[in-house]
Design a protein around this motif. Structure first.
Motif, PDB file in Angstrom:
ATOM      1  N   LYS A  32     -24.422 -56.345  15.469  1.00 36.01           N
ATOM      2  CA  LYS A  32     -25.240 -57.349  14.781  1.00 36.01           C
ATOM      3  C   LYS A  32     -26.354 -56.656  14.004  1.00 36.01           C
ATOM      4  N   ARG A  33     -26.514 -55.355  14.269  1.00 35.34           N
ATOM      5  CA  ARG A  33     -27.557 -54.565  13.608  1.00 35.34           C
ATOM      6  C   ARG A  33     -26.964 -53.211  13.294  1.00 35.34           C
ATOM      7  N   SER A  34     -27.553 -52.499  12.352  1.00 37.05           N
ATOM      8  CA  SER A  34     -26.974 -51.205  11.993  1.00 37.05           C
ATOM      9  C   SER A  34     -26.975 -50.227  13.152  1.00 37.05           C
ATOM     10  N   GLU A  35     -27.962 -50.339  14.064  1.00 38.57           N
ATOM     11  CA  GLU A  35     -28.014 -49.416  15.221  1.00 38.57           C
ATOM     12  C   GLU A  35     -26.768 -49.536  16.098  1.00 38.57           C
ATOM     13  N   GLU A  36     -26.072 -50.669  15.988  1.00 40.44           N
ATOM     14  CA  GLU A  36     -24.904 -50.866  16.847  1.00 40.44           C
ATOM     15  C   GLU A  36     -23.600 -50.422  16.168  1.00 40.44           C
ATOM     16  N   THR A  37     -23.718 -49.867  14.988  1.00 40.44           N
ATOM     17  CA  THR A  37     -22.533 -49.318  14.322  1.00 40.44           C
ATOM     18  C   THR A  37     -22.547 -47.804  14.532  1.00 40.44           C
ATOM     19  N   CYS A  38     -21.436 -47.149  14.263  1.00 41.79           N
ATOM     20  CA  CYS A  38     -21.418 -45.690  14.347  1.00 41.79           C
ATOM     21  C   CYS A  38     -20.279 -45.185  13.473  1.00 41.79           C
ATOM     22  N   CYS A  39     -20.378 -43.935  13.096  1.00 40.57           N
ATOM     23  CA  CYS A  39     -19.291 -43.326  12.334  1.00 40.57           C
ATOM     24  C   CYS A  39     -18.334 -42.694  13.334  1.00 40.57           C
ATOM     25  N   ASP A  40     -17.153 -43.310  13.504  1.00 43.51           N
ATOM     26  CA  ASP A  40     -16.177 -42.794  14.470  1.00 43.51           C
ATOM     27  C   ASP A  40     -15.530 -41.501  13.993  1.00 43.51           C
ATOM     28  N   SER A  41     -15.726 -41.149  12.744  1.00 44.74           N
ATOM     29  CA  SER A  41     -15.127 -39.910  12.221  1.00 44.74           C
ATOM     30  C   SER A  41     -16.034 -38.702  12.436  1.00 44.74           C
ATOM     31  N   PHE A  42     -17.207 -38.926  13.013  1.00 43.91           N
ATOM     32  CA  PHE A  42     -18.134 -37.826  13.290  1.00 43.91           C
ATOM     33  C   PHE A  42     -17.469 -36.791  14.186  1.00 43.91           C
ATOM     34  N   GLN A  43     -17.673 -35.538  13.847  1.00 44.57           N
ATOM     35  CA  GLN A  43     -17.184 -34.442  14.679  1.00 44.57           C
ATOM     36  C   GLN A  43     -18.279 -33.392  14.680  1.00 44.57           C
ATOM     37  N   GLU A  44     -18.756 -33.076  15.864  1.00 48.70           N
ATOM     38  CA  GLU A  44     -19.898 -32.174  15.934  1.00 48.70           C
ATOM     39  C   GLU A  44     -19.568 -30.774  15.419  1.00 48.70           C
ATOM     40  N   ARG A  45     -20.478 -30.243  14.649  1.00 52.30           N
ATOM     41  CA  ARG A  45     -20.352 -28.859  14.175  1.00 52.30           C
ATOM     42  C   ARG A  45     -20.840 -27.965  15.291  1.00 52.30           C
ATOM     43  N   LYS A  46     -19.994 -27.072  15.744  1.00 47.58           N
ATOM     44  CA  LYS A  46     -20.362 -26.221  16.877  1.00 47.58           C
ATOM     45  C   LYS A  46     -20.726 -24.836  16.375  1.00 47.58           C
ATOM     46  N   GLY A  47     -21.830 -24.303  16.874  1.00 54.33           N
ATOM     47  CA  GLY A  47     -22.253 -22.954  16.526  1.00 54.33           C
ATOM     48  C   GLY A  47     -22.270 -22.793  15.029  1.00 54.33           C
ATOM     49  N   ASP A  48     -21.674 -21.726  14.547  1.00 54.59           N
ATOM     50  CA  ASP A  48     -21.660 -21.535  13.096  1.00 54.59           C
ATOM     51  C   ASP A  48     -20.265 -21.793  12.533  1.00 54.59           C
ATOM     52  N   SER A  49     -19.464 -22.574  13.281  1.00 60.40           N
ATOM     53  CA  SER A  49     -18.108 -22.844  12.821  1.00 60.40           C
ATOM     54  C   SER A  49     -18.120 -23.901  11.722  1.00 60.40           C
ATOM     55  N   TYR A  50     -18.293 -23.467  10.553  1.00 62.79           N
ATOM     56  CA  TYR A  50     -18.251 -24.382   9.413  1.00 62.79           C
ATOM     57  C   TYR A  50     -16.817 -24.796   9.193  1.00 62.79           C
ATOM     58  N   SER A  51     -16.631 -25.988   8.726  1.00 65.51           N
ATOM     59  CA  SER A  51     -15.268 -26.430   8.471  1.00 65.51           C
ATOM     60  C   SER A  51     -14.715 -25.545   7.347  1.00 65.51           C
ATOM     61  N   ASN A  52     -13.466 -25.109   7.541  1.00 69.07           N
ATOM     62  CA  ASN A  52     -12.939 -24.212   6.521  1.00 69.07           C
ATOM     63  C   ASN A  52     -12.177 -24.971   5.441  1.00 69.07           C
TER      64      ASN A  52
END
Ligand code: SF4
Length: 106
Positions: A32-52
């Motif tokens: 009912k508010r933006s705080e209750e939405t989320c991006c399900d495609s989020f994937q945490e960036r770990k260490g310095d592993s940039y997406s290649n």
């Protein structure tokens, strides 16, 4: 397709405030508010592993969205011209949100 701007720089898909995915999923089926939405495609960036992933992120993405109480939601697709995903230090998708969420007036 909405323009997508995203401040979640802890996500592997974030490239200078743009998302390198062609399609993302926004969650929050009872939101009912933006705080209750989320991006399900989020994937945490770990260490310095940039997406290649090569190439650059495009400013627009398809958005499947479960927040059906949002006025931009039509059949679980987002029809806003532009959206903003926020959550600057997010480690989990629950810490992100669609800041453009706008509840349908009753
Ligand atoms: S603006 Fe509304 S429909 Fe679009 S992604 Fe955000 S919550 Fe979903």
């Amino acid at each position: 397709m909405p323009e997508l701007k995203c401040t979640v720089q802890t996500c592997v898909h974030n490239q200078q405030f743009l998302c390198n995915l062609d399609k993302i999923e926004v969650g929050g089926n009872k939101a009912k508010r933006s705080e209750e939405t989320c991006c399900d495609s989020f994937q945490e960036r770990k260490g310095d592993s940039y997406s290649n992933v090569t190439g650059t992120a495009s400013p627009t993405s398809m958005i499947d969205c479960k927040a059906t109480d949002c006025q931009y939601n039509e059949s679980c697709k987002c029809h806003a011209g532009k959206i903003s995903v926020e959550g600057s230090n997010a480690c989990h998708c629950q810490e992100t949100e669609c800041a453009t969420f706008c509840a349908v007036c009753e």
